[in-house]
Design a protein around this motif. Structure first.
Motif, PDB file in Angstrom:
ATOM      1  N   SER A 143      -2.365  14.183  -9.101  1.00 37.72           N
ATOM      2  CA  SER A 143      -1.937  12.962  -9.821  1.00 37.72           C
ATOM      3  C   SER A 143      -0.415  12.429  -9.719  1.00 37.72           C
ATOM      4  CB  SER A 143      -2.318  13.143 -11.318  1.00 37.72           C
ATOM      5  OG  SER A 143      -1.420  14.390 -11.786  1.00 37.72           O
ATOM      6  N   GLY A 144      -0.038  11.370  -9.945  1.00 43.92           N
ATOM      7  CA  GLY A 144       1.291  11.184  -9.886  1.00 43.92           C
ATOM      8  C   GLY A 144       1.623   9.627  -9.676  1.00 43.92           C
ATOM      9  N   PRO A 145       2.753   9.066  -9.671  1.00 45.40           N
ATOM     10  CA  PRO A 145       3.214   7.922  -9.836  1.00 45.40           C
ATOM     11  C   PRO A 145       2.918   7.180  -8.562  1.00 45.40           C
ATOM     12  CG  PRO A 145       5.230   8.976 -10.054  1.00 45.40           C
ATOM     13  CD  PRO A 145       4.177  10.154 -10.095  1.00 45.40           C
ATOM     14  N   VAL A 146       2.706   5.859  -8.302  1.00 41.50           N
ATOM     15  CA  VAL A 146       2.390   5.358  -6.991  1.00 41.50           C
ATOM     16  C   VAL A 146       3.384   3.945  -7.533  1.00 41.50           C
ATOM     17  CG1 VAL A 146       0.947   4.168  -5.432  1.00 41.50           C
ATOM     18  CG2 VAL A 146       0.048   6.138  -6.690  1.00 41.50           C
ATOM     19  N   VAL A 147       4.293   3.745  -6.469  1.00 37.48           N
ATOM     20  CA  VAL A 147       4.996   2.450  -6.553  1.00 37.48           C
ATOM     21  C   VAL A 147       4.513   1.545  -5.620  1.00 37.48           C
ATOM     22  CG1 VAL A 147       7.345   1.515  -6.376  1.00 37.48           C
ATOM     23  CG2 VAL A 147       6.908   3.864  -7.069  1.00 37.48           C
ATOM     24  N   ASP A 148       4.019   0.263  -5.965  1.00 35.84           N
ATOM     25  CA  ASP A 148       3.622  -0.658  -5.234  1.00 35.84           C
ATOM     26  C   ASP A 148       4.811  -1.410  -4.644  1.00 35.84           C
ATOM     27  OD1 ASP A 148       2.674  -3.237  -4.170  1.00 35.84           O
ATOM     28  OD2 ASP A 148       1.221  -3.678  -5.919  1.00 35.84           O
ATOM     29  N   SER A 149       4.768  -1.380  -2.968  1.00 30.41           N
ATOM     30  CA  SER A 149       5.979  -1.795  -2.364  1.00 30.41           C
ATOM     31  C   SER A 149       6.134  -3.350  -2.502  1.00 30.41           C
ATOM     32  CB  SER A 149       5.620  -1.215  -0.804  1.00 30.41           C
ATOM     33  OG  SER A 149       4.549  -1.938  -0.497  1.00 30.41           O
ATOM     34  N   MET A 150       5.048  -4.081  -2.787  1.00 30.79           N
ATOM     35  CA  MET A 150       5.163  -5.420  -3.020  1.00 30.79           C
ATOM     36  C   MET A 150       6.039  -5.866  -4.281  1.00 30.79           C
ATOM     37  SD  MET A 150       3.430  -6.455  -0.416  1.00 30.79           S
ATOM     38  CE  MET A 150       3.287  -8.256  -0.431  1.00 30.79           C
ATOM     39  N   ASP A 151       5.752  -5.345  -5.359  1.00 33.77           N
ATOM     40  CA  ASP A 151       6.167  -5.960  -6.588  1.00 33.77           C
ATOM     41  C   ASP A 151       7.187  -4.887  -7.357  1.00 33.77           C
ATOM     42  OD1 ASP A 151       4.216  -4.607  -7.537  1.00 33.77           O
ATOM     43  OD2 ASP A 151       3.419  -6.502  -8.495  1.00 33.77           O
ATOM     44  N   GLY A 152       7.202  -3.537  -6.673  1.00 36.67           N
ATOM     45  CA  GLY A 152       7.644  -2.300  -7.456  1.00 36.67           C
ATOM     46  C   GLY A 152       6.957  -1.885  -8.750  1.00 36.67           C
ATOM     47  N   GLU A 153       5.950  -2.424  -8.789  1.00 36.14           N
ATOM     48  CA  GLU A 153       5.036  -1.834  -9.927  1.00 36.14           C
ATOM     49  C   GLU A 153       4.624  -0.450  -9.850  1.00 36.14           C
ATOM     50  OE1 GLU A 153       1.003  -2.671 -12.633  1.00 36.14           O
ATOM     51  OE2 GLU A 153       1.120  -3.483 -10.667  1.00 36.14           O
ATOM     52  N   VAL A 154       4.745   0.180 -10.945  1.00 35.13           N
ATOM     53  CA  VAL A 154       4.317   1.599 -11.055  1.00 35.13           C
ATOM     54  C   VAL A 154       3.030   1.842 -11.612  1.00 35.13           C
ATOM     55  CG1 VAL A 154       4.852   3.842 -11.735  1.00 35.13           C
ATOM     56  CG2 VAL A 154       6.813   2.402 -11.149  1.00 35.13           C
ATOM     57  N   THR A 155       1.950   2.279 -10.799  1.00 32.03           N
ATOM     58  CA  THR A 155       0.726   2.814 -11.346  1.00 32.03           C
ATOM     59  C   THR A 155       0.411   4.080 -11.314  1.00 32.03           C
ATOM     60  OG1 THR A 155      -0.266   2.320  -9.056  1.00 32.03           O
ATOM     61  CG2 THR A 155      -0.301   0.432 -10.594  1.00 32.03           C
ATOM     62  N   TRP A 156      -0.513   4.616 -11.649  1.00 31.19           N
ATOM     63  CA  TRP A 156      -0.786   6.127 -11.919  1.00 31.19           C
ATOM     64  C   TRP A 156      -1.990   6.533 -10.989  1.00 31.19           C
ATOM     65  CZ3 TRP A 156       2.817   9.307 -13.373  1.00 31.19           C
ATOM     66  CH2 TRP A 156       2.217  10.799 -13.497  1.00 31.19           C
ATOM     67  N   ARG A 157      -2.001   7.644 -10.190  1.00 33.14           N
ATOM     68  CA  ARG A 157      -2.900   7.922  -9.270  1.00 33.14           C
ATOM     69  C   ARG A 157      -3.574   9.028 -10.378  1.00 33.14           C
ATOM     70  NH1 ARG A 157      -0.198  10.498  -5.194  1.00 33.14           N
ATOM     71  NH2 ARG A 157      -0.544   8.732  -3.579  1.00 33.14           N
ATOM     72  N   TRP A 158      -4.784   9.092 -10.486  1.00 29.26           N
ATOM     73  CA  TRP A 158      -5.541  10.027 -11.414  1.00 29.26           C
ATOM     74  C   TRP A 158      -5.649  11.329 -10.865  1.00 29.26           C
ATOM     75  CZ3 TRP A 158      -7.080   9.685 -16.374  1.00 29.26           C
ATOM     76  CH2 TRP A 158      -6.991   8.089 -17.040  1.00 29.26           C
ATOM     77  N   GLY A 159      -5.713  11.481  -9.353  1.00 30.87           N
ATOM     78  CA  GLY A 159      -6.240  12.903  -8.787  1.00 30.87           C
ATOM     79  C   GLY A 159      -7.339  13.257  -9.243  1.00 30.87           C
ATOM     80  N   GLU A 160      -7.575  14.596  -9.105  1.00 33.34           N
ATOM     81  CA  GLU A 160      -8.860  15.334  -9.419  1.00 33.34           C
ATOM     82  C   GLU A 160      -8.959  15.461 -11.100  1.00 33.34           C
ATOM     83  OE1 GLU A 160      -8.755  18.766  -7.088  1.00 33.34           O
ATOM     84  OE2 GLU A 160      -7.803  17.477  -5.619  1.00 33.34           O
ATOM     85  N   TYR A 161      -8.662  14.365 -11.637  1.00 38.56           N
ATOM     86  CA  TYR A 161      -8.829  14.251 -13.201  1.00 38.56           C
ATOM     87  C   TYR A 161     -10.098  15.199 -13.643  1.00 38.56           C
ATOM     88  CZ  TYR A 161      -8.598  13.126 -18.319  1.00 38.56           C
ATOM     89  OH  TYR A 161      -8.624  13.327 -19.417  1.00 38.56           O
ATOM     90  N   LEU A 162     -11.268  14.710 -13.517  1.00 41.21           N
ATOM     91  CA  LEU A 162     -12.381  15.174 -14.086  1.00 41.21           C
ATOM     92  C   LEU A 162     -12.710  16.438 -13.756  1.00 41.21           C
ATOM     93  CD1 LEU A 162     -14.599  11.994 -13.623  1.00 41.21           C
ATOM     94  CD2 LEU A 162     -13.369  12.841 -15.641  1.00 41.21           C
TER      95      LEU A 162
END
Ligand SMILES: C[S@@+](CC[C@H](N)C(=O)[O-])C[C@H]1O[C@@H](n2cnc3c(N)ncnc32)[C@H](O)[C@@H]1O
Length: 233
Positions: A143-162
């Motif tokens: 898991s961790g932050p992912v920065v969208d290179s187009m608009d700088g939005e930060v989304t979250w990668r869930w990784g192996e959450y379950l």
């Protein structure tokens, strides 16, 4: 590496320099525990006793225990404190506490089911268990932050959450293990051990911290901490 005196030195530096503890962890812990004057609480993994000071200041009696002898000795300036190895609580008299709390500790304990059982035997019926942990969305491997290179939005990668899993994170010159368990497992395991859910709080980065850091500012919507209060059935 598992916890002990080597990691104690790192933790003492970490807690002294990280504003997140005072701005985020401490207020959440007090909100979840709601310590009452005249009650007896057990601080599980007390560290050097920062919360013992706050809870003792509210007029409650606090006992600490920690796997690090160095930290337990420091905590004993604030209240009786001993060395322990959680989840073993066989050394505590059954039902002898009105409440127990563990702040940023459960994610370092391999057998979380034994932890809920053990605490259940030392807290009286109607007593409280308060837990603050790194949010499971944050501890999932990958898991961790992912920065969208187009608009700088930060989304979250869930990784192996379950899945259940663990990661090793840097801790000074050492590494410390964080165990990951999904939220449903945590709540169902506590329920199976006789803990009735009373309050659950999810918190992100404190506004004071997000205001000071542009990358954190864009992660305001990401849950960082989980606080849960249970009542012993
Ligand atoms: C991140 S620190 C938090 C300390 C304290 N609860 C606080 O909020 O200031 C984690 C603490 O858990 C303790 N710890 C880790 N594993 C433990 C175990 N199996 N039994 C008892 N204490 C443990 C460490 O020594 C350390 O003091």
């Amino acid at each position: 590496m598992s916890w002990g005196d080597e990691l104690a030195a790192w933790w003492l530096q970490e807690i002294a320099s990280d504003p997140a503890y005072g701005d985020e962890v401490m207020p959440l812990a007090l909100d979840i525990l709601q310590p009452e004057s005249g009650r007896r609480y057990l601080d599980l993994g007390c560290g050097e006793g920062r919360l013992m000071r706050a809870i003792g200041g509210a007029g409650a009696a606090v006992f600490g225990c920690d796997i690090s002898g160095r930290l337990a000795r420091l905590a004993s300036r604030l209240g009786p404190s001993v060395v322990c190895r959680l989840p073993d609580l066989g050394w505590v008299k059954a039902g002898s506490f009105d409440g127990a709390y563990a702040v940023l500790v459960l994610e370092h304990i391999g057998d979380a089911a034994a932890f809920f059982d053990g605490v259940g035997s030392v807290v009286r019926g109607g007593g409280v268990l308060a837990l603050v942990v790194n949010h499971p969305a944050f501890t999932a491997p990958g898991s961790g932050p992912v920065v969208d290179s187009m608009d700088g939005e930060v989304t979250w990668r869930w990784g192996e959450y379950l899945e259940h899993g663990s990661t090793e994170e840097p801790a000074g010159k050492n590494q410390v293990v964080f165990y990951h368990r999904p939220l449903d497992w945590l709540l169902n395991t506590a329920a199976d051990a006789g803990w009735g859910l009373n309050r659950l709080v999810e918190r992100g980065i404190a506004p004071e911290r997000a205001d000071r850091d542009p990358l954190l500012d864009r992660q305001r919507h990401v849950p960082r901490l989980l606080g849960v209060r249970w009542i012993r059935r």
